[in-house]
Write a protein that holds these residues in place. Structure first.
Motif, PDB file in Angstrom:
ATOM      1  N   VAL A 181       0.856  -1.189   0.000  1.00 43.17           N
ATOM      2  CA  VAL A 181       0.000   0.000   0.000  1.00 43.17           C
ATOM      3  C   VAL A 181       0.888   1.234   0.000  1.00 43.17           C
ATOM      4  O   VAL A 181       1.842   1.323   0.784  1.00 43.17           O
ATOM      5  N   ALA A 182       0.590   2.178  -0.885  1.00 40.69           N
ATOM      6  CA  ALA A 182       1.356   3.422  -0.955  1.00 40.69           C
ATOM      7  C   ALA A 182       0.400   4.577  -1.223  1.00 40.69           C
ATOM      8  O   ALA A 182      -0.658   4.388  -1.831  1.00 40.69           O
ATOM      9  N   PRO A 211      -6.631  10.649  -0.049  1.00 39.84           N
ATOM     10  CA  PRO A 211      -7.618  11.382   0.754  1.00 39.84           C
ATOM     11  C   PRO A 211      -8.961  11.488   0.032  1.00 39.84           C
ATOM     12  O   PRO A 211      -9.003  11.675  -1.193  1.00 39.84           O
ATOM     13  N   VAL A 212     -10.047  11.378   0.782  1.00 41.51           N
ATOM     14  CA  VAL A 212     -11.374  11.620   0.203  1.00 41.51           C
ATOM     15  C   VAL A 212     -11.445  13.019  -0.411  1.00 41.51           C
ATOM     16  O   VAL A 212     -12.077  13.225  -1.454  1.00 41.51           O
ATOM     17  N   ASN A 213     -10.782  13.985   0.234  1.00 41.20           N
ATOM     18  CA  ASN A 213     -10.833  15.367  -0.240  1.00 41.20           C
ATOM     19  C   ASN A 213     -10.012  15.603  -1.510  1.00 41.20           C
ATOM     20  O   ASN A 213     -10.059  16.693  -2.080  1.00 41.20           O
ATOM     21  N   ALA A 214      -9.257  14.610  -1.936  1.00 38.50           N
ATOM     22  CA  ALA A 214      -8.474  14.722  -3.180  1.00 38.50           C
ATOM     23  C   ALA A 214      -8.518  13.362  -3.877  1.00 38.50           C
ATOM     24  O   ALA A 214      -7.500  12.753  -4.168  1.00 38.50           O
ATOM     25  N   ASP A 215      -9.744  12.904  -4.150  1.00 35.04           N
ATOM     26  CA  ASP A 215      -9.947  11.515  -4.580  1.00 35.04           C
ATOM     27  C   ASP A 215     -10.056  11.362  -6.096  1.00 35.04           C
ATOM     28  O   ASP A 215     -10.759  10.474  -6.584  1.00 35.04           O
ATOM     29  N   ASP A 216      -9.327  12.186  -6.833  1.00 34.65           N
ATOM     30  CA  ASP A 216      -9.421  12.108  -8.300  1.00 34.65           C
ATOM     31  C   ASP A 216      -8.920  10.761  -8.836  1.00 34.65           C
ATOM     32  O   ASP A 216      -9.445  10.243  -9.825  1.00 34.65           O
ATOM     33  N   ALA A 217      -7.919  10.168  -8.182  1.00 31.46           N
ATOM     34  CA  ALA A 217      -7.421   8.864  -8.644  1.00 31.46           C
ATOM     35  C   ALA A 217      -8.481   7.782  -8.439  1.00 31.46           C
ATOM     36  O   ALA A 217      -8.687   6.925  -9.308  1.00 31.46           O
ATOM     37  N   ALA A 269      -4.438   8.436  11.978  1.00 28.87           N
ATOM     38  CA  ALA A 269      -3.392   7.487  11.587  1.00 28.87           C
ATOM     39  C   ALA A 269      -2.007   8.102  11.756  1.00 28.87           C
ATOM     40  O   ALA A 269      -1.061   7.420  12.174  1.00 28.87           O
ATOM     41  N   MET A 270      -1.875   9.378  11.440  1.00 28.85           N
ATOM     42  CA  MET A 270      -0.601  10.073  11.620  1.00 28.85           C
ATOM     43  C   MET A 270      -0.207  10.071  13.105  1.00 28.85           C
ATOM     44  O   MET A 270       0.946   9.800  13.461  1.00 28.85           O
ATOM     45  N   LYS A 271      -1.182  10.337  13.971  1.00 22.82           N
ATOM     46  CA  LYS A 271      -0.919  10.302  15.412  1.00 22.82           C
ATOM     47  C   LYS A 271      -0.467   8.908  15.866  1.00 22.82           C
ATOM     48  O   LYS A 271       0.438   8.777  16.691  1.00 22.82           O
ATOM     49  N   SER A 286       0.507   8.912   6.154  1.00 25.91           N
ATOM     50  CA  SER A 286      -0.374   8.178   7.055  1.00 25.91           C
ATOM     51  C   SER A 286      -1.647   7.698   6.361  1.00 25.91           C
ATOM     52  O   SER A 286      -2.419   6.933   6.951  1.00 25.91           O
ATOM     53  N   VAL A 287      -1.851   8.092   5.112  1.00 32.12           N
ATOM     54  CA  VAL A 287      -3.052   7.666   4.396  1.00 32.12           C
ATOM     55  C   VAL A 287      -3.088   6.143   4.213  1.00 32.12           C
ATOM     56  O   VAL A 287      -4.154   5.528   4.364  1.00 32.12           O
ATOM     57  N   PRO A 288      -1.971   5.459   3.899  1.00 33.89           N
ATOM     58  CA  PRO A 288      -2.026   3.996   3.815  1.00 33.89           C
ATOM     59  C   PRO A 288      -2.532   3.327   5.092  1.00 33.89           C
ATOM     60  O   PRO A 288      -3.397   2.446   5.031  1.00 33.89           O
TER      61      PRO A 288
END
Length: 323
Positions: A181-182, A211-217, A269-271, A286-288
């Protein structure tokens, strides 16, 4: 390189050549584990720590491959790019190692830590507005003025071949992975991962985390064609850019799926990474873990490689800080 429908597509032989070329200029980064995160997710997680990489990010791999692959007659005018941060500072690092000029177009809102790093490595910054259209328009002016070699942050076969060295190392360091996962923004790391794994470990699943807020992929993957956002707003500042033709080729051909996480899930996840693994990573990295926690049925019982892409964080503006 091979020609595929008009695209110059890197091959695994290019990855091998890139690894030899950049070896003196990068770290072979460690793989860390966490029994707590294994128990929490129900999977065995192996974190490839590119936050410990030279210049603090995986992007130094692709940037170094491009810079050290330049012919002597290309050196005088140097290199140039546009980037929200990690590619900018990585290209500046590589250019400094080769003693050539580097100019980068960066959004005025890019983290100060990344701007400082670019200047520290000798790069010259030209600022733009925080949108893809502004970035590309300002860059066109810079390239016309400097005549520099354009090293695209991700839609460049030299860069993708360099990024493919990360998963090559991971497969040498960890046996028997079921999935990798990346994070995905423009898709350079995912493309390099797809290139390497499809060649040496075709049975390994490849998940892109976004991210949901940048989910173009994710929307592109579902629709079967590129859907580009111009100026998404997410805490994962390294994942705001859209796919391009070359990275889309790798994503649609080899990826298993694109999974998304909310802003809150990314910060949590970052925390977890900071608290439990005691390592500094960016929100983008931290998204993965966020998507693994969100989709336990996909990963439970599996051996999963997780690529932590960078650690260039503005410590005065952490996402859980108020104000």
């Amino acid at each position: 390189m091979k020609d595929f429908q008009g695209l110059m597509v890197p091959t695994y032989e290019d990855v091998v050549a890139a690894h030899a070329r950049i070896a003196p200029h990068i770290h072979r980064t460690p793989v860390l584990t966490s029994s707590f995160l294994n128990e929490l997710t129900g999977a065995e997680l192996f974190f490839k720590c590119e936050n410990f990489q030279k210049a603090g990010a995986f992007k130094v791999r692709g940037a170094s491959n491009a810079v050290f692959g330049l012919r002597d007659d290309q050196l005088e005018r140097g290199v140039a790019t546009h980037s929200s941060g990690n590619h900018a500072l990585s290209l500046s690092y590589a250019a400094g190692r080769r003693g050539i000029p580097c100019t980068v177009v960066m959004p005025r809102t890019a983290p100060q830590a990344k701007k400082d790093a670019v200047r520290g490595y000798g790069g010259v910054i030209v600022e733009c507005e925080p949108s893809t259209s502004s970035r590309e328009a300002v860059f066109a002016e810079v390239q016309a003025r400097t005549g520099a070699d354009f090293v695209h942050p991700y839609n460049d076969p030299r860069v993708i071949a360099g990024q493919g060295t990360c998963s090559r190392e991971l497969m040498e360091q960890v046996e028997g992975l079921d999935a990798v996962v990346a994070p995905i923004g423009g898709g350079g790391m995912i493309s390099g991962t797809c290139l390497t794994l499809s060649s040496i470990a075709p049975g390994v699943e490849i998940y892109a985390a976004e991210p949901v807020n940048a989910d173009d992929a994710a929307r592109s993957f579902r629709a079967g064609h590129i859907i580009a956002d111009d100026a998404p707003d997410t805490v994962a500042d390294g994942l705001k850019v859209p796919l391009k033709e070359l990275t889309w080729h790798f994503l649609r051909t080899y990826a298993t799926d694109v999974l998304t996480a909310t802003e809150e899930e990314i910060v949590e996840a970052m925390k977890l990474h900071w608290k439990r693994m005691k390592i500094v990573i960016e929100a983008s990295c931290s998204v993965p873990l966020a998507v693994i926690l969100k989709n336990p049925e996909r990963f439970r019982g599996k051996r999963v490689g997780v690529i932590l892409t960078g650690g260039n964080v503005d410590l005065d503006k952490l996402p859980w800080m108020k104000g």
